[in-house]
Write an enzyme that holds these catalytic residues in place. Sequence first.
Site, mmCIF file in Angstrom:
data_model
loop_
_atom_site.group_PDB
_atom_site.id
_atom_site.type_symbol
_atom_site.label_atom_id
_atom_site.label_comp_id
_atom_site.label_asym_id
_atom_site.label_seq_id
_atom_site.Cartn_x
_atom_site.Cartn_y
_atom_site.Cartn_z
ATOM 1 N N LYS A 112 0.750 -1.405 -0.112
ATOM 2 C CA LYS A 112 0.066 -0.246 -0.154
ATOM 3 C C LYS A 112 0.779 1.148 0.117
ATOM 4 O O LYS A 112 0.216 2.270 -0.513
ATOM 5 C CB LYS A 112 -1.015 0.040 1.280
ATOM 6 C CG LYS A 112 -2.052 -1.033 0.935
ATOM 7 C CD LYS A 112 -3.292 -0.747 2.013
ATOM 8 C CE LYS A 112 -4.387 -1.658 1.700
ATOM 9 N NZ LYS A 112 -5.247 -1.718 2.843
ATOM 10 N N LYS A 195 -4.227 -10.233 -6.196
ATOM 11 C CA LYS A 195 -5.662 -10.734 -5.547
ATOM 12 C C LYS A 195 -6.655 -9.639 -5.870
ATOM 13 O O LYS A 195 -6.507 -8.544 -6.195
ATOM 14 C CB LYS A 195 -5.668 -10.824 -4.109
ATOM 15 C CG LYS A 195 -5.189 -9.373 -3.341
ATOM 16 C CD LYS A 195 -5.626 -9.456 -1.850
ATOM 17 C CE LYS A 195 -5.352 -8.283 -1.287
ATOM 18 N NZ LYS A 195 -5.798 -7.974 0.100
ATOM 19 N N LYS A 198 -10.518 -4.645 -3.414
ATOM 20 C CA LYS A 198 -11.569 -3.410 -3.759
ATOM 21 C C LYS A 198 -11.084 -2.050 -3.934
ATOM 22 O O LYS A 198 -11.737 -1.106 -4.124
ATOM 23 C CB LYS A 198 -12.545 -3.376 -2.234
ATOM 24 C CG LYS A 198 -11.753 -3.496 -0.976
ATOM 25 C CD LYS A 198 -13.089 -3.646 0.264
ATOM 26 C CE LYS A 198 -12.328 -3.565 1.624
ATOM 27 N NZ LYS A 198 -12.822 -4.012 2.718
#
Length: 329
Positions: A112, A195, A198
Amino acid sequence: MKQRIFSGVQPSGNLHIGNYLGAIRQWGELQDQYEAIFSVADLHAITAPQDPETLRQKTLEIAKIYLAAGIDPEKCTLFVQSHVKEHTELAWILGTLVRMAELERMTQYKDKSQKGGASESGAGLFTYPVLMAADILLYDTAVVPVGKDQMQHIELTRTLAKRFNDRFGETFVIPEGKLSKEGQVIMGLDDPSKKMSKSAASEYNYISLTDDADTIRKKIKKAVTDSGSEIVYSDDKPALKNLINIYTLLSGKTAQEVEEMYQGKGYGDFKEGLSEVVVGFLTPFQEKLAGISDEAVEEILRKGVEKARALASAKMTQVRERVGFLPAE
Ligand code: AMP
Ligand code: TRP
């Protein structure tokens, strides 16, 4: 006495079938066996910028999704993380025990923070796993059902619980992570090497739990596939393997059965079949979701937070005393 489980999901972005299959589905299956506590992790969500009104809506929506997925408020405790102040308080204390190097190793943080640059990302993103450890340890949690990507955070939680216990005496239960039976990570439809997420840049990465039938068909049609035309389940066809995984998890069929069904047929037929399986699952799910009012879920959360506060407050009294804080009264 039943063992306790605790888990949560962040109310950020759109919950997708990966979240459901990797985590939420098994919660419903565990609620009879365990004493279950489920939280909407809004404090975690603000580690990425959130629009306040959207955050409020998403928080309610996630709680409704838990209910539509079969979580029964008569059996479990459901609450919003920020409603229990002890989470942030314990996170501060655990933050004094965690080592920088331990946090620097966290894959989720590395991923992130890489996106915007580590030096520009908020410190909350870095200390995120410490808050997660606080969530878990406050409730004497024995088992934490999560998807594979969260296992590293559970490991750190165990380390912190042991470190605290060694230093201050037995205080926390050492929790264990629990993967769903299949333990599968659902990959992105547009990129099977990462993966399903969202926060993905393209909405063609995921199937949201609130996508309508047309959107689902469109997204599956556009999903990337591998070379060749046969429907076979194999590691060297990662895109197809992921689609077959979704098919099997939602239909109860085995991968072999799916291969047999589509023998001699191509991607077009398979994708149509998959669309029907996904729509067949999501349509009744969404009907249930639409039937839950804001008022009903607010009432459930109000009841849940009373129970959570009682547990958390008792634990923190013990923690404060162990650490050596002077009692206020
Ligand atoms: P997050 O989306 O990171 O808030 O994750 C919520 C829960 O869903 C966690 O338990 C994750 O491990 C799980 N999860 C998230 N993405 C996936 C995925 N693509 N496949 C399987 N499980 C997932
Ligand atoms: N970090 C988790 C995720 O992104 C959500 C979460 C927050 C959680 N607190 C938790 C999961 C405590 C399990 C236990 O998926």
